[in-house]
Structures are given as C-alpha cells and as structure tokens.
Design a protein around this motif. Structure first.
Motif, mmCIF file in Angstrom:
data_model
loop_
_atom_site.group_PDB
_atom_site.id
_atom_site.type_symbol
_atom_site.label_atom_id
_atom_site.label_comp_id
_atom_site.label_asym_id
_atom_site.label_seq_id
_atom_site.Cartn_x
_atom_site.Cartn_y
_atom_site.Cartn_z
ATOM 1 N N TRP A 115 0.831 -1.202 0.000
ATOM 2 C CA TRP A 115 0.000 0.000 0.000
ATOM 3 C C TRP A 115 0.868 1.254 0.000
ATOM 4 C CZ3 TRP A 115 -0.535 4.174 3.262
ATOM 5 C CH2 TRP A 115 -1.634 5.004 3.020
ATOM 6 N N ILE A 116 1.923 1.238 0.795
ATOM 7 C CA ILE A 116 2.820 2.396 0.861
ATOM 8 C C ILE A 116 3.475 2.643 -0.494
ATOM 9 C CG2 ILE A 116 4.967 3.262 1.874
ATOM 10 C CD1 ILE A 116 4.163 1.871 4.474
ATOM 11 N N LYS A 117 3.888 1.568 -1.158
ATOM 12 C CA LYS A 117 4.592 1.716 -2.429
ATOM 13 C C LYS A 117 3.663 2.062 -3.587
ATOM 14 C CE LYS A 117 8.454 -1.388 -1.339
ATOM 15 N NZ LYS A 117 9.137 -2.653 -1.690
ATOM 16 N N ASP A 118 2.464 1.433 -3.606
ATOM 17 C CA ASP A 118 1.623 1.515 -4.802
ATOM 18 C C ASP A 118 0.453 2.479 -4.688
ATOM 19 O OD1 ASP A 118 3.297 -0.448 -5.782
ATOM 20 O OD2 ASP A 118 1.966 -2.092 -5.174
ATOM 21 N N GLU A 119 -0.059 2.724 -3.486
ATOM 22 C CA GLU A 119 -1.305 3.468 -3.366
ATOM 23 C C GLU A 119 -1.190 4.743 -2.542
ATOM 24 O OE1 GLU A 119 -4.503 0.983 -2.046
ATOM 25 O OE2 GLU A 119 -3.732 -0.781 -3.105
ATOM 26 N N SER A 120 -0.230 4.826 -1.661
ATOM 27 C CA SER A 120 -0.198 5.956 -0.728
ATOM 28 C C SER A 120 0.153 7.275 -1.401
ATOM 29 C CB SER A 120 0.805 5.670 0.388
ATOM 30 O OG SER A 120 2.120 5.624 -0.135
#
Length: 419
Positions: A115-120
């Motif tokens: 999530w941190i890498k792709d969506e945040s």
C-alpha cells in the motif's frame, strides 16, 4: 507366448479387482458371524484395490518399454533435458528477495508495504548505498581520513550513469549523508577550506550543521564519535572518530529502470577499491561497502557455488550404488544398474526443474535442496525394485520377471508416493 503371458496377467489383475468390492461390505468374525469391517480393514482393502489398478497401469508401461527399449531411452532423454533447456532459456528467474521467500504474502507487513509503495502516493523510499571508511579501530579524525572519504565516494560518483540515475530520482538528485556534507560534498571545497591543516579539519567536522544549514547528527555520519553530541558552542569539539560513514540515496526501480545495472557496476568498482586498499593502497585505510543488491548477489553466488555439489552428489551416489549392487560376476553384476538409477534420477530432476521454470516458478536457493532429497528417495526406490526382481523366479523369462517386479515393487512405490 507373449500373448499368453500378458493375457494371464490381465486376467489375474481383473479378478483381483472384481473380488475386492464384495470383500469390503462384510467380514466374518472368529465365531463365524458376519460383521461390518473396521476402518483399518477398509483401508487395507482400499490399498489392495489401488495396488491392483496401479500395478496394472505400470505393467502396461513396462510392456511398452520392453517392446521399444531404444525409442524409450531416446525419448526420455530428449523429453527430460529438453524441458530443462526450454525452462532455462525462457523462464529462469533467481528469486532472492527475503520478503517473497519467507514472509507470507497475505500478512499485514507485506500488505502495508504494498500500500505504501503503490497506493499511498508517498515519496518512494530510495535505495541506500552505504560506504564505511575506517582504519581498523584507529582514529580517522584527520585530513588523511577526510581525503580517504572523498576518494571512496569516487567509486560511486565516477561510475558511468551516476548523473543520469540521480536526475531520474523524484527529487532530481542523489542525496548524500556523510561528513563530506560539511564541504558541500565537494573535494575542491575541502581543499580550499582545509588544505592540510588538521585544526581546520577538526573544526569543520565538529560543526553542528552542514554547509546547507541542515542539522548534523554525528551518530549517523561517524563511527564512535567522541563526543557523540554536536554542539561546538558548548565546547563539544570532536576528539576522535573510528569511521566515516557515507550513505547515497539512489532512485528506485520505478523511477529509473536501469538502477540495478548501475548499482551492480558501482558495487564492483567499490569492491575493487576495497581490495586495493586492503593491499595498502591508501595509507592503511579500509573500505566496506553494502548495497541493496549485496545480499541478492551473494545468494546468487552461493547458488552457483552449490551447483558443483549437486553434480558431486550424483557421482558419489552412483558409485555407491555400483558398489552395493555390483557382483564379481561377468554376467550377473549389476554395477551399471546403479549408475543407471542415478541417471534416471538426474533426468527426472531435470524435467521437474524445467517444467517449474516453464510455468513461471522462480528459482531459489531452496530449490537446490531438491536434488539431494530426490537422490535419497530415488535410490531407495531403486533398491526396492532390485530387491523385488531378485525375489522373482529365475526360471521365468526376463519379461515375466520384470512384469512381476513392477507389479509388486512399482505399485508399492507409487502408493507411498501418493499417500
């Protein structure tokens, strides 16, 4: 004769299968009373029935092998090693990422990291490239130590593609956290401000802020700095350091697709410099290096070093089988049978690796354990089959003995494998 033998075996196999269902429904006790079978008895009857089906199938395969031996051998070799060749050329991937190898992919750490890498939408975490300049425990707080630090930085900054990689970063440059930041990461500035004056060098490195005004943290850029705090206004001027620490922040793969190639080139340059310094190339100073690709590269190197051990294992086990099965007889010796068993295991292992690579299964160091397991299990099966063959009637023909061997030994091996 061949038709009679096969017909006899087929009849006995069909009779055994047809009689089993009626034996499962009821059993007779010691007093002659009928009773339902126990679970253990049901299991035994099921195994016998499975043995009949598997044994019949294996006998059919053995008949084909006996009828077309040369074609079987050639086709098996082409199939097994062909699969390995296709897999190596099309789907080979060495997986060394610890998160993918050991961490469950549905765990919260992995989900949160994705999530941190792709969506945040956060700024991506850079790839850190670390250098440490030390003197085997001696004080590095000197002009010569600072010069060694700038020299070490060249192994990264002089690597072709450094400027391109830094420009591809989200921030547009490669941040460097090191004592060199007191001199704007520029050796020319250091030479102009300090030159060879030890006092000026200590004063500059003892500053509480870098040249760009950012607060300096001695525990980040020095090893065992004394004192650890950085407030020269309170008289906390450095008296000694045991290492100069340099951290490059490189772009991620998403920011720069060729960063892995650059990092490997820079790592090779730094390792070469480390070896030169170890031979006395820079006044007793030493260089240590660690990059994001260091562990994967070591895993790959370890895997390559283990490959000869796999071949050695097959050779040793082949010799062992030749000694165990061999006899001092010009005709009845089975020494070559031992080598043949090992070759068969090698072929099956090759086919398994090839098929796994073709379907996209990545290759890991754990996969190197498989050949040793297959050698042990496969040779155990070879001993079972040779033992069953020795129990057959020597007066029967070779074809009959092989069919009887595979009916008992082959079926038993297949059942243990399936269950």
């Amino acid at each position: 004769r061949w038709h009679k033998v096969t017909s006899k075996i087929q009849i006995s196999w069909i009779e055994s299968v047809s009689l089993l269902p009626c034996c499962i429904s009821t059993m007779t006790s010691d007093h002659g009373e009928k009773r339902p079978p126990t679970y253990l008895e049901r299991w035994a009857h099921g195994v016998h029935r499975m043995n009949a089906y598997i044994g019949g199938t294996l006998q059919y395969v053995v008949r084909l092998v006996i009828k077309f031996p040369v074609i079987t051998i050639i086709a098996s070799i082409i199939y097994c090693f062909g699969l390995l060749g296709i897999g190596m050329s099309s789907g080979f991937e060495l997986l060394s990422d610890a998160d993918l190898l050991w961490t469950p992919q549905d765990s919260y750490p992995v989900i949160n990291d994705k999530w941190i890498k792709d969506e945040s939408g956060f700024t991506p975490t850079p790839r850190y490239f670390n250098l440490i300049v030390h003197k085997d425990g001696d004080n590095t707080l000197s002009v010569e130590g600072t010069q060694a630090m700038f020299e070490a930085m060249k192994c990264v900054r002089d690597t072709p593609g450094y400027a391109t990689a830094c420009e591809a970063s989200t921030v547009g440059y490669c941040d460097i956290v090191a004592p060199s930041r007191f001199f704007d990461n520029d050796q020319a500035v250091f030479e102009a401000q300090v030159g060879t004056d030890e006092t000026l060098n200590v004063q500059a490195l003892s500053s509480g802020v870098y040249s760009d005004g950012v607060r300096a943290q001695r525990n980040v850029i020095f090893g065992n700095a004394d004192p650890i705090t950085a407030d020269p206004t309170q008289g906390e001027v450095l008296t000694s350091t045991l290492a100069n620490i340099i951290v490059f922040s490189l772009p991620t793969e998403d920011e720069y697709e060729d960063i892995m190639d650059f990092e490997n080139d820079a790592l090779d340059n730094c390792l070469d410099m480390r070896d030169d310094w170890a031979d006395g190339g820079f006044s007793g100073f030493r260089l240590e290096v660690n990059a994001e690709t260091s562990s994967p590269n070591e895993n790959a190197r370890g895997a390559q070093q283990d490959l000869p051990l796999v071949g050695a294992a097959f050779i040793v086990m082949g010799a062992y089988c030749a000694v165990v099965l061999g006899k001092c007889h010009p005709v009845k010796s089975q020494a070559l049978l031992g080598f043949g068993a090992v070759v068969g295991i090698l072929m099956s292992t090759s086919a398994g690796y090839g098929l796994a690579l073709i379907i996209g299964q990545p290759f890991t160091n754990l996969a190197l354990i498989l050949p040793f397991i297959l050698v042990g299990v496969g040779l155990d099966d070879a001993f079972i089959l040779t033992g069953e063959f020795a129990l057959t009637n020597p007066e029967d023909s070779l074809n009959d003995r092989l069919l009887n061997m595979i009916l008992k030994g082959g079926a038993a091996i297949s059942i243990t494998t399936l269950t």
